[in-house]
Design a protein around this motif. Sequence first.
Motif, PDB file in Angstrom:
ATOM      1  N   GLY A  68       0.799  -1.223   0.000  1.00 10.56           N
ATOM      2  CA  GLY A  68       0.000   0.000   0.000  1.00 10.56           C
ATOM      3  C   GLY A  68       0.827   1.265   0.000  1.00 10.56           C
ATOM      4  N   GLN A  87      -6.443  -3.353  -6.801  1.00 14.83           N
ATOM      5  CA  GLN A  87      -6.376  -2.030  -6.191  1.00 14.83           C
ATOM      6  C   GLN A  87      -6.957  -0.956  -7.115  1.00 14.83           C
ATOM      7  OE1 GLN A  87      -2.736  -0.769  -4.350  1.00 14.83           O
ATOM      8  NE2 GLN A  87      -2.252  -2.819  -3.571  1.00 14.83           N
ATOM      9  N   GLU A  92      -8.467   1.965  -4.852  1.00  9.77           N
ATOM     10  CA  GLU A  92      -7.406   2.181  -3.873  1.00  9.77           C
ATOM     11  C   GLU A  92      -6.199   2.894  -4.460  1.00  9.77           C
ATOM     12  OE1 GLU A  92      -6.406  -1.501  -1.978  1.00  9.77           O
ATOM     13  OE2 GLU A  92      -8.491  -2.168  -1.903  1.00  9.77           O
ATOM     14  N   ARG A 135      -9.320   6.808 -11.539  1.00  2.00           N
ATOM     15  CA  ARG A 135      -9.583   6.218 -10.237  1.00  2.00           C
ATOM     16  C   ARG A 135     -11.056   5.842 -10.158  1.00  2.00           C
ATOM     17  NH1 ARG A 135      -7.451   6.079  -5.063  1.00  2.00           N
ATOM     18  NH2 ARG A 135      -5.764   7.525  -5.584  1.00  2.00           N
ATOM     19  N   GLY A 138     -14.745   2.586  -5.958  1.00  4.51           N
ATOM     20  CA  GLY A 138     -14.899   1.402  -5.131  1.00  4.51           C
ATOM     21  C   GLY A 138     -16.243   0.727  -5.270  1.00  4.51           C
TER      22      GLY A 138
END
Length: 256
Positions: A68, A87, A92, A135, A138
């Motif tokens: 991470g 990820q 993430e 991005r 989620g």
Amino acid sequence: MDKVVTSAAQAVADIPDGASLAVGGFGLSGVPAVLIKALYDEGVTGLDVVSNNCGAMESGLAVLLAAGRIVRVTGSYIGGNKEFARQYLGGEIELELIPQGTLAERLRAGGCGIPAFYTPAGVGTQVADGGLPWRYDGGGGVAVASPAKEIREFGDMEYVLERAITTDFALLRAAKGDRHGNLVFNKSSRNFNPLAAMAGRITIAEVEELAEPGEIDPDQVHLPGIFVQRVVALTPEQATDKKIEKVTAMSREVRA
């Protein structure tokens, strides 16, 4: 000037949290694994990485990724790195995917002081028009999308404006280097290592074989030492510790 430092840990000691890194390597070829491991051991996090890919087989940048420590990647290839894909799709990590040749030229341009250039690669796609997911949120939605880029026509073709890349540091691996930082790369490890070196403000190279100044024929130098600030000589064990990403072999029956 002798640019050799005593250890990988010393070489990366001043890389701070949040730094941007250009990292050499092509697949598993020419990956600065020792410097990356030293950076991992230092606990550095929040890294913005520019590299063709983000490691594989739990080696190279995959070590930092799994911990991470990387928040953003600019690259061309996810490949078989399932943790990288997880990820990215899970929101993430931020990922700017760009054509491989464009990535190479953006790094080279950064090293040459060229702020931007026009290329036909990506015209008519989301690379130029914008909308590529940088991005995810989620939940399957897009939190950050790529912006549209400037398009110009030269002759009878359209070209997209791409901006140069520069980074705080660059990490690379060479087959051979001298104390002045002149480097020689082996085969496909030459694809991105010299370009990453040019883009970094401070470039650190791990070398499999350390030579004295003058031992490398100037005609054989792939990257001159002006682009390199620190050199780390690998041990024989480190130099030969190389993984094979995809093993393929013929059966005895086929060979016969």
